[in-house]
Design an enzyme around this catalytic site. Sequence first.
Site, PDB file in Angstrom:
ATOM      1  CG  ASN A  61      -0.399  -0.479  -0.138  1.00  0.00           C
ATOM      2  OD1 ASN A  61      -1.156  -0.827  -0.744  1.00  0.00           O
ATOM      3  ND2 ASN A  61       0.687   0.442  -0.385  1.00  0.00           N
ATOM      4  CE  LYS A  99      -8.227   1.294   2.850  1.00  0.00           C
ATOM      5  NZ  LYS A  99      -6.852   1.384   2.549  1.00  0.00           N
ATOM      6  CB  SER A 100      -9.475  -5.017  -0.041  1.00  0.00           C
ATOM      7  OG  SER A 100      -9.644  -3.911  -0.727  1.00  0.00           O
ATOM      8  CG  ASP A 148     -12.957  -2.733  -0.613  1.00  0.00           C
ATOM      9  OD1 ASP A 148     -12.596  -1.967   0.256  1.00  0.00           O
ATOM     10  OD2 ASP A 148     -12.084  -2.980  -1.602  1.00  0.00           O
ATOM     11  CD  GLU A 149     -11.010   1.204  -2.508  1.00  0.00           C
ATOM     12  OE1 GLU A 149     -10.605   2.423  -2.000  1.00  0.00           O
ATOM     13  OE2 GLU A 149      -9.874   0.366  -2.356  1.00  0.00           O
ATOM     14  CB  CYS A 182       5.984   5.275   7.852  1.00  0.00           C
ATOM     15  SG  CYS A 182       6.813   6.445   6.552  1.00  0.00           S
ATOM     16  CB  CYS A 217       5.037   8.361   9.863  1.00  0.00           C
ATOM     17  SG  CYS A 217       6.825   9.050   9.224  1.00  0.00           S
TER      18      CYS A 217
END
Length: 194
Positions: free
Chosen positions: A12, A15-16, A83-84, A139, A176
């Site tokens: 989350n 990145k995408s 991606d990924e 976090c 975290c």
Amino acid sequence: MAKLYFKYGCMNSSKSANLLMIKYNYEEQGFRVVLLKPSLDDREGKSVIKSRIGIEAKCNLVNPESSIYNCYDADKTDVLMIDEAQFLTEKQVDELYNISFNIPVICFGLLTDFSQHLFEGSKRLIELAESIHEIKTVCQCGARANYNGRFDGEGNLITSGEQIVIGGNEKYKALCKKCYEGMRKQSLVKRRRQ
């Protein structure tokens, strides 16, 4: 500039979304961009890269036994984006390294798994990439997230098992160090009581 890039972040961390925005910027300047993703990423069940914020684009799938060279047309590609990338094999990352002598190759993915170990693709990207950049996220407590927590259906942190689970009902959350370790200890105590 033609080189191998690795942009990593926790679950989350957008990145995408970052990948899709960079793709858009290249295309606005007239570059031909090809998107790839490993077939192990089956969240969408199809050949698409989709961000949780709602943007998406079609991509070519890469099977674990595939050669990257067979997954795109080199004569019609100015930029290759993946991606990924954590799900790539070492051999596939080696191929991306060789491709990056001619065109930019920009990889996005997780660095480590739920048990704090490097993925095969990420490890090789760390070894070969000329540019490594962290996409930061936070976090639940507000601190910088460094770890990917995997949770079972009852909300317990999972710290052992298969690195890649296809079609499971596990949930993931960026954590975290303090929250990861606190939840790990709670899960251990809960298991001992059962």
